[in-house]
Design an enzyme around this catalytic site. Sequence first.
Site: not given
Length: 160
Positions: A82-84
């Site tokens: 997951v890219k945050v």
Amino acid sequence: MKIFLDTADIEEIRTVARWGVLDGVTTNPSLYAKVGGSYDEILKEVCKITSGPVSAEGVSDDVDGMLEEGRHFATLAPNIVVKVAMSENGLEAISRFADEGIKTNVFGSINVAIPVSGLAPGTTFHFRLVASSALGTSRGADAAFSTLGAPIVATGPVEL
């Protein structure tokens, strides 16, 4: 060296995977919008092409929205990361994802300022940022700056 593609174009990903040099893929909503279709289906297909990390970025900027999107992405395939966004909300979401065992990475930038004094005039200095965590160490690219030359000091009368 590792090669990660920054795309949502399935054919481009297949081509590079065929070359045998693809280590992972990172994508985002704007890249997905260029190819259209279902973001979930694109992510699933990319995860079938590469066993490496596949970064999936949501659109929410609040913690609850980031968590909802990230938890959903994490169910699509075991190699989803997951890219945050690097923000206060993003850091809180990352902490909560870590507690849940969801892999994350961060996008954005952080300004790093370190006061330095006593540097020799007219000299070029090289530096590199290094970040470490329990997952490993990342080294930034070499960067450089130069100090100004020595000041000219007048010791006698000066005419302007």
